[in-house]
Design a protein around this motif. Sequence first.
Motif, PDB file in Angstrom:
ATOM      1  N   GLY A  40       0.811  -1.218   0.000  1.00 40.43           N
ATOM      2  CA  GLY A  40       0.000   0.000   0.000  1.00 40.43           C
ATOM      3  C   GLY A  40       0.835   1.254   0.000  1.00 40.43           C
ATOM      4  O   GLY A  40       2.059   1.211  -0.028  1.00 40.43           O
ATOM      5  N   GLY A  87      10.954   9.904  -2.341  1.00 40.02           N
ATOM      6  CA  GLY A  87      10.430   8.644  -1.814  1.00 40.02           C
ATOM      7  C   GLY A  87       9.247   8.847  -0.878  1.00 40.02           C
ATOM      8  O   GLY A  87       8.404   9.725  -1.098  1.00 40.02           O
ATOM      9  N   VAL A  88       9.229   8.066   0.178  1.00 42.37           N
ATOM     10  CA  VAL A  88       8.096   8.103   1.101  1.00 42.37           C
ATOM     11  C   VAL A  88       8.017   9.464   1.809  1.00 42.37           C
ATOM     12  O   VAL A  88       6.924   9.955   2.120  1.00 42.37           O
ATOM     13  CB  VAL A  88       8.159   6.901   2.074  1.00 42.37           C
ATOM     14  CG1 VAL A  88       9.294   7.015   3.068  1.00 42.37           C
ATOM     15  CG2 VAL A  88       6.829   6.706   2.770  1.00 42.37           C
ATOM     16  N   ILE A 122      12.094   1.213   6.037  1.00 40.61           N
ATOM     17  CA  ILE A 122      13.090   2.277   6.242  1.00 40.61           C
ATOM     18  C   ILE A 122      14.445   1.867   5.636  1.00 40.61           C
ATOM     19  O   ILE A 122      14.878   0.715   5.795  1.00 40.61           O
ATOM     20  CB  ILE A 122      13.238   2.559   7.754  1.00 40.61           C
ATOM     21  CG1 ILE A 122      11.907   3.069   8.321  1.00 40.61           C
ATOM     22  CG2 ILE A 122      14.368   3.547   8.035  1.00 40.61           C
ATOM     23  CD1 ILE A 122      11.849   3.013   9.849  1.00 40.61           C
ATOM     24  N   LYS A 131       6.120  -1.842  -2.744  1.00 45.08           N
ATOM     25  CA  LYS A 131       6.356  -2.721  -3.898  1.00 45.08           C
ATOM     26  C   LYS A 131       5.997  -4.153  -3.537  1.00 45.08           C
ATOM     27  O   LYS A 131       6.307  -4.627  -2.432  1.00 45.08           O
ATOM     28  CB  LYS A 131       7.839  -2.702  -4.278  1.00 45.08           C
ATOM     29  CG  LYS A 131       8.334  -1.351  -4.743  1.00 45.08           C
ATOM     30  CD  LYS A 131       9.759  -1.507  -5.259  1.00 45.08           C
ATOM     31  CE  LYS A 131      10.571  -0.269  -5.038  1.00 45.08           C
ATOM     32  NZ  LYS A 131      11.995  -0.556  -4.950  1.00 45.08           N
TER      33      LYS A 131
HETATM   34  P1  ADP Z   1      15.224   5.689   2.465  1.00 47.82           P
HETATM   35  O1  ADP Z   1      15.948   6.974   2.099  1.00 47.82           O
HETATM   36  O2  ADP Z   1      15.104   5.483   3.970  1.00 47.82           O
HETATM   37  O3  ADP Z   1      15.754   4.509   1.745  1.00 47.82           O
HETATM   38  P2  ADP Z   1      12.951   5.917   0.605  1.00 47.82           P
HETATM   39  O4  ADP Z   1      11.750   6.791   0.723  1.00 47.82           O
HETATM   40  O5  ADP Z   1      13.867   6.150  -0.540  1.00 47.82           O
HETATM   41  O6  ADP Z   1      13.702   5.997   2.034  1.00 47.82           O
HETATM   42  O7  ADP Z   1      12.491   4.407   0.551  1.00 47.82           O
HETATM   43  C1  ADP Z   1      11.992   3.709   1.649  1.00 47.82           C
HETATM   44  C2  ADP Z   1      10.897   2.766   1.194  1.00 47.82           C
HETATM   45  O8  ADP Z   1       9.685   3.509   1.053  1.00 47.82           O
HETATM   46  C3  ADP Z   1      11.145   2.112  -0.161  1.00 47.82           C
HETATM   47  O9  ADP Z   1      10.918   0.719   0.004  1.00 47.82           O
HETATM   48  C4  ADP Z   1      10.078   2.726  -1.066  1.00 47.82           C
HETATM   49  O10 ADP Z   1       9.631   1.797  -2.020  1.00 47.82           O
HETATM   50  C5  ADP Z   1       8.992   3.030  -0.065  1.00 47.82           C
HETATM   51  N1  ADP Z   1       7.965   4.031  -0.427  1.00 47.82           N
HETATM   52  C6  ADP Z   1       8.017   5.051  -1.306  1.00 47.82           C
HETATM   53  N2  ADP Z   1       6.834   5.721  -1.312  1.00 47.82           N
HETATM   54  C7  ADP Z   1       6.016   5.097  -0.416  1.00 47.82           C
HETATM   55  C8  ADP Z   1       4.655   5.276   0.030  1.00 47.82           C
HETATM   56  N3  ADP Z   1       3.890   6.258  -0.427  1.00 47.82           N
HETATM   57  N4  ADP Z   1       4.167   4.413   0.972  1.00 47.82           N
HETATM   58  C9  ADP Z   1       4.926   3.425   1.466  1.00 47.82           C
HETATM   59  N5  ADP Z   1       6.204   3.200   1.093  1.00 47.82           N
HETATM   60  C10 ADP Z   1       6.738   4.025   0.160  1.00 47.82           C
END
Ligand code: ADP
Length: 182
Positions: free
Chosen positions: A13, A36-37, A129, A168
């Motif tokens: 999700g 990203g997130v 994370i 994913k």
């Molecule tokens: P980090 O810099 O800690 O690696 P990222 O945001 O690049 O953080 O990635 C952390 C995880 O968050 C990855 O597995 C990515 O696929 C996931 N992610 C990105 N967008 C979302 C979202 N809207 N909801 C949940 N997970 C997400």
Amino acid sequence: MRWGRTEITVKVGDITLEDTEAIVNAANNGLLGGGGVDGAIHKAGGPAILEECKRIRARQGGCPTGEAVITTGGRLKAKYVIHTVGPVWQGGNLAHGPADEDRLLRNAYRNSLIVAAENGARTVSFPSISTGAYRFPIERAARIALETVRDYALEHDHFSEVRFVLFKDADYEVYLRTIKSL
Ligand code: ADP
């Protein structure tokens, strides 16, 4: 899966849509938002989150790796966003002795739970994370994430649910396989 009084769930999700009282953000040390997130949470939650992050930054100069801070959820369903900073993957055994990244990732999960509990949240959602831009290997990260939450849940009766929300399908499969193996 239930550990102590805490139900642990794993799903695919978008964490910005989750209805837990708190959601956790994989932030960076500066707390000023990123991709990203982190970008998705600020976009969905609106400017109130960034305003509070800036106040925290002015007060304490950001958030050290492995620590966690809390803000409002802004326009999100979640009341709180807990911003934690996972380690950048460096290869697993550099600088400060073996696998410092493992310890820092464990701290990020544990300190997020502590901050959530201190603020009275009984349900919390985590993303994966450090496994995006920070390149932490997913299998190793999933084990650390789930073991840290399990250990906390077995020590404390506080949380009713801790949810892992994977963006994913492939990451979800890893978390599911790992939780079954614990
Ligand atoms: P980090 O810099 O800690 O690696 P990222 O945001 O690049 O953080 O990635 C952390 C995880 O968050 C990855 O597995 C990515 O696929 C996931 N992610 C990105 N967008 C979302 C979202 N809207 N909801 C949940 N997970 C997400």
